[in-house]
Design a protein around this motif. Sequence first.
Motif, PDB file in Angstrom:
ATOM      1  N   GLY A 419       0.814  -1.215   0.000  1.00  0.00           N
ATOM      2  CA  GLY A 419       0.000   0.000   0.000  1.00  0.00           C
ATOM      3  C   GLY A 419       0.837   1.250   0.000  1.00  0.00           C
ATOM      4  N   ALA A 420       2.046   1.165  -0.577  1.00  0.00           N
ATOM      5  CA  ALA A 420       2.975   2.292  -0.539  1.00  0.00           C
ATOM      6  C   ALA A 420       2.741   3.202  -1.738  1.00  0.00           C
ATOM      7  N   LEU A 425      10.885   5.840   2.410  1.00  0.00           N
ATOM      8  CA  LEU A 425      11.197   4.410   2.303  1.00  0.00           C
ATOM      9  C   LEU A 425      12.656   4.171   2.667  1.00  0.00           C
ATOM     10  N   LEU A 426      12.884   3.119   3.429  1.00  0.00           N
ATOM     11  CA  LEU A 426      14.232   2.610   3.696  1.00  0.00           C
ATOM     12  C   LEU A 426      14.332   1.217   3.097  1.00  0.00           C
ATOM     13  N   THR A 438      12.933   3.610  -7.111  1.00  0.00           N
ATOM     14  CA  THR A 438      11.688   3.703  -7.881  1.00  0.00           C
ATOM     15  C   THR A 438      10.501   4.175  -7.069  1.00  0.00           C
ATOM     16  N   HIS A 439      10.591   4.169  -5.752  1.00  0.00           N
ATOM     17  CA  HIS A 439       9.432   4.509  -4.926  1.00  0.00           C
ATOM     18  C   HIS A 439       9.331   6.017  -4.726  1.00  0.00           C
ATOM     19  N   GLY A 440       8.164   6.568  -5.019  1.00  0.00           N
ATOM     20  CA  GLY A 440       7.865   7.949  -4.677  1.00  0.00           C
ATOM     21  C   GLY A 440       8.946   8.926  -5.109  1.00  0.00           C
ATOM     22  N   THR A 441       9.280   9.811  -4.182  1.00  0.00           N
ATOM     23  CA  THR A 441      10.356  10.777  -4.398  1.00  0.00           C
ATOM     24  C   THR A 441      11.650  10.148  -3.921  1.00  0.00           C
ATOM     25  N   ARG A 446      16.043   6.160   1.576  1.00  0.00           N
ATOM     26  CA  ARG A 446      17.364   5.828   2.097  1.00  0.00           C
ATOM     27  C   ARG A 446      17.682   4.380   1.719  1.00  0.00           C
ATOM     28  N   LEU A 447      18.981   4.091   1.580  1.00  0.00           N
ATOM     29  CA  LEU A 447      19.428   2.766   1.146  1.00  0.00           C
ATOM     30  C   LEU A 447      20.548   2.301   2.059  1.00  0.00           C
TER      31      LEU A 447
END
Length: 589
Positions: A419-420, A425-426, A438-441, A446-447
Amino acid sequence: RDIEHGATVLPLVPAVARLLAARAGRAPLTGTALRLAMVGAGVVDDELDDAFRAALGIGLARDYGSSETGSLFSAPAGAPSGRVGHPLAGIGFRILGDEGTARAHDDEPGELQIRVAGEPGPGDAEDGWRPTGDVAAYHPKLGLRILGRRGRAVRRGDRWVAPEEVETVLRSHGDVLEARVTGVPGRTATGPTTRLHAEVVSLRGTGADSAELHRHAQDRLAPHKVPDRIRAVGELPRGRSGKLLPARRLVPGDEATLIACAQGHKRSELLFTLMRLGVLDLLWRGPADSARVAGELGLDAEVCEQLLQVAESAGLLRAAPPEEREATRPPSAGAGGVTSAPGPAADVPDGAAAILALEERLSRSWVTREQLTALARTGSAARAFDAEGPDDVLRGVYQRAMHTPAAHRRSGIGLRLAGARDGRLLEITCGPGRYAHTHGTAAANRLLRVGTLAEQSTHGAGDRPPADGPPAVPEPEDGELFDLVVVCNAVHLPGPGSDLRELAARLAPGGRLLVDDVFLDAPGGLPQEIRLDWLTHGGSAWPTESTLTAGLGAAGFTVRRVVHVGTPAVTLLVAAPEPRPTPQAEGAA
């Protein structure tokens, strides 16, 4: 659900009772119809009894017996810790010391024997006494205490140690999901001795701090009961009822199986040969007979025909369907296999070539008889892979295998399942970060790369990223919270990807956890041989979905969705922390 819908009697084993108490303890069940919850096949201590009573409104009764005899001893809820009560009507018992004479009922351990009123049954001695195989002690007021099976109970000098008691103490640590204690023969300067070894499944993963667990045991056990070694493992075997299984005694398989296995390497060598010669690449672009294969690749026609004949009989190749037999193929750039022009990407099975290339490399580097033999002699803590590390070729092959087009498509499925849409996101991964990019902005994401095989950045933290690559994603800072934490190909590795406490601490209120990985018990999942990969160059935390699900429950998560994608199956698991009731809500309730 059964409890909420009116169940009145609940038979349990300790592991299920603990999980149920932990789950219900976050939202206590009140007003149920339960009148009896009884535990067999293990120890009930005060901590478990109190937790179950607080969560479900009743304590745990105890039962001791066997499949052959039925129930022998029982105790009501609230019985003394670790006791299974007094004998049922018609049950006689005695406890034999080392000399074979019956002990007084003075709580001293010995072998438990029972006698049922009436005629002797199968397995009974002539006088009716039946050995149970258990070491036990009896006190007239406190009742029977089971120290364990005679094969499990550990004799240290002139004292017995009950593995179940030590396991109970280890489980009382907040991070321990399960524990198993065994006695291991050894020697000291003064002669033979028995050492206590403990294995635990920790919510911190296989990198759990064994020194902390050792201090926990020292504070709660007599010195002779403290384990000499405590090791975090990925799982402990259980039977269908949830009862912890003892270590199995093994013998070699049948001769036919051993011989077939010994000869099986020839199939993989043939497969890798077809890869190196370019045969698979050629046939993926379209069907061909052996003469055409030999001609296009510049191979000896006779040898090529025999190789393809064996490959077909071994299932590595198959006859082309009728509709494909007349298919045409674009011309190759030249002979020799390695210089042949690749066919259209759509014609090659998605990801198969990358996986085969990885397996070919591992068969000559880390998953070899030499590496496995050395590992068995030195232990995983000193494995060569961690000291030497992978070469650039293996790292590149691994990254291509783990991040195929199918893997990128799976990322989109995972984000939809979680549901993201927006939010931070991490991604914790051993790869380049296909979710974080690829997610959002992406700038808000963070990675965190973990593991020796993680893709290494070719530029420093302060340098500009390569012009032809995606923008660099920064690592998380201490205390940063995220709406979605993704663990991608990292849940089995020691470190933050397998530390369930750390994952929970990274989530913002209302956040979710997404696990994208492979598991041994997933339907259509991986064969057991994958353990050799994890043993030699990976990690072994949470090897099964069932163990991870139990760990997530104990860490305060609820698993919301589990989906299996692809062949072999990759698991996408979505979990969310259960909200803790506020003090106001607790007061109102």
